[in-house]
Scaffold this active site. Structure first.
Site, short mmCIF file in Angstrom:
data_model
loop_
_atom_site.label_atom_id
_atom_site.label_comp_id
_atom_site.label_asym_id
_atom_site.label_seq_id
_atom_site.Cartn_x
_atom_site.Cartn_y
_atom_site.Cartn_z
N CYS A 163 0.87 -1.19 0.00
CA CYS A 163 0.00 0.00 0.00
C CYS A 163 0.90 1.23 0.00
O CYS A 163 0.95 2.00 0.95
CB CYS A 163 -0.95 0.00 1.18
SG CYS A 163 -2.05 -1.42 1.17
N CYS B 289 -2.98 6.33 9.43
CA CYS B 289 -3.10 7.74 9.81
C CYS B 289 -4.51 7.97 10.37
O CYS B 289 -5.22 8.87 9.94
CB CYS B 289 -2.81 8.66 8.63
SG CYS B 289 -3.87 8.40 7.20
N ASP C 290 -3.66 -6.02 -6.49
CA ASP C 290 -4.47 -6.07 -5.28
C ASP C 290 -3.73 -6.95 -4.27
O ASP C 290 -3.50 -8.14 -4.55
CB ASP C 290 -5.85 -6.66 -5.63
CG ASP C 290 -6.75 -6.77 -4.41
OD1 ASP C 290 -6.28 -6.58 -3.27
OD2 ASP C 290 -7.95 -7.07 -4.61
N GLY D 298 3.82 7.34 -2.11
CA GLY D 298 5.21 6.94 -2.05
C GLY D 298 6.12 7.61 -1.04
O GLY D 298 7.33 7.42 -1.08
#
Ligand SMILES: C[S@@+](CC[C@H](N)C(=O)[O-])C[C@H]1O[C@@H](n2cnc3c(N)ncnc32)[C@H](O)[C@@H]1O
Length: 403
Positions: free
Chosen positions: A219, A335, A266, A223
């Site tokens: 994920c 987050c 995925d 970047g």
């Protein structure tokens, strides 16, 4: 835009497509007004309700126009005459007298600034229960302000030189905090070996052991963490499901002259050819920790969405766990300020995966202001470093595979 965010659950960025045909200055103003409205919505509504005899429906045009006018007063410092002059034409042929009357009543009161706006009720309840009154108070103060800009550097000497030349503050190795709000105006954007990344978002990659050679950033797009890992000398494989986000990752690597192997797949279907020494899983989440820059997250993160995220996070974690060498490290981060997406995901994972244990940060890995919980979790809350501009809310933990 407000309708798209509040009723259709869109991000402000995607809702802004509604104004893409406006000239750029008007577009920026429209997005700014929508953002300032979302920063203070409960307080703006309370003011509006205090000046009307009958409560205006949430989706009425009158309430929307009043919200926008008041948001400009509190958030953008627009003079009273200007906000009245821009509000009234929006309700021409409609509730013009009502809007004029309510605005007049409120403006004559001489409104005090809203320095610590209330958050949406559900968030106040959840964060108050989970993190206590001090963190909630800090979150209220922070949502009224624009956060500073954090830059991550590929190289410590470049960070030091940049901080000295631009009156920046370095709060961690390879980090510089500046005031400027316009990224492309910052010197060195064209060829710079730095990128915008909240200091809290730079912490998970710091937990990847230096000795890990082959590292999977799962994920990964756009970047920020891949660039940190590549700059630290790891051999990095970066995987993300989103083609467009991965394209941004490619451009970021090009700009910073850093190298990673990119895979669009995925993670729930993909399988690696060989195991990794370390995996960083920065999982998709409600992103409520980013409320200072994206106030709309507070309206999108409803309990069913959080539960859905937690389910996906658990699945991603289980898959990643199978791709590690024995003795390898798995860093998990989100987050999010929701314990369901952080501590609770890890508790459930550890209960079902006896080969894994928490490996708390060791001194020197993270900046000195970061502490870990007795369990070894790192939880960044509103209020940390508040007098230096604060941090995004975050959760991270390092797990080690013993067998
Ligand atoms: C929190 S963001 C990652 C931010 C990134 N680590 C960084 O530091 O720039 C989560 C990412 O997960 C990706 N994602 C969501 N579901 C996925 C899946 N099933 N497989 C792979 N990537 C996925 C999204 O496209 C998104 O880019």
């Amino acid at each position: 835009m407000l309708d798209a965010v509040l009723r259709r659950g869109q991000t402000l960025e995607s809702a802004a497509a509604a104004v893409r045909t406006l000239p750029s200055a008007d577009r920026a103003l429209a997005v700014a007004i929508a953002g300032e409205t979302l920063r203070r919505l409960p307080d703006l509504d309370a003011l509006i309700d205090s000046a009307t005899r009958q409560r205006l429906p949430d989706d009425s045009k009158a309430r929307t126009v009043l919200r926008l006018a008041l948001a400009q007063k509190f958030g953008l410092g627009t003079p009273d005459h200007a906000l009245v002059a821009t509000a009234l034409p929006l309700v021409d042929g409609g509730p013009r007298r009502l809007v004029h009357g309510v605005l007049g009543t409120l403006l004559r009161r001489g409104l005090a600034p809203i320095d610590a706006p209330r958050l949406p009720e559900a968030i106040e309840q959840r964060w108050g229960d989970a993190w206590g009154a001090a963190a909630l108070g800090a979150a209220r103060r922070q949502i009224a302000k624009r956060p500073p800009l954090d830059l991550s550097f590929a190289d410590e000497a470049e960070a030091q030189a940049y901080a000295a030349a631009h009156a920046g503050t370095s709060l961690a190795p390879r980090h510089v905090r500046v005031e400027s709000s316009s990224v492309t105006e910052l010197e060195g954007f064209g060829g710079g070996r730095w990128w915008v990344q909240d200091l809290a978002a730079s912490l998970p990659a710091r937990l990847v052991p230096a000795a890990a050679k082959e590292v999977l950033d799962l994920c990964a797009a756009p970047g920020g963490k891949t660039m940190q890992l590549a700059a630290a000398g790891h051999t990095v494989t970066s995987l993300d499901a989103s083609k467009s986000r991965l394209e941004r990752l490619r451009e970021n690597l090009q700009r910073t002259q850093l190298v990673a192997d990119l895979i669009q797949a995925d993670a729930l279907a993909w399988k690696p050819r060989r195991p990794f020494d370390a995996i960083l899983l920065d999982a998709p989440c409600s992103a409520t920790g980013t409320f200072r820059r994206h106030p709309e997250v507070l309206y999108r993160a409803r309990p069913p969405i959080i539960a859905e995220n937690a389910e996906l996070q658990a699945q991603l974690l289980t898959r990643a766990a199978a791709w590690l060498n024995s003795g390898g490290s798995l860093v998990y981060s989100v987050c999010s300020l929701e314990p369901e997406e952080g501590e609770q995901v890890i508790e459930a994972f550890l209960a079902a995966n006896r080969a894994f244990a928490i490996s708390p940060p060791v001194p020197g890995e993270l900046p000195g202001f970061v502490t870990s919980s007795p369990e070894g979790y790192v939880r960044i809350l509103p209020g940390m470093l508040e007098d230096q501009g604060g941090l995004d809310g975050f959760f991270m933990v390092r797990l080690v595979r013993s067998a």
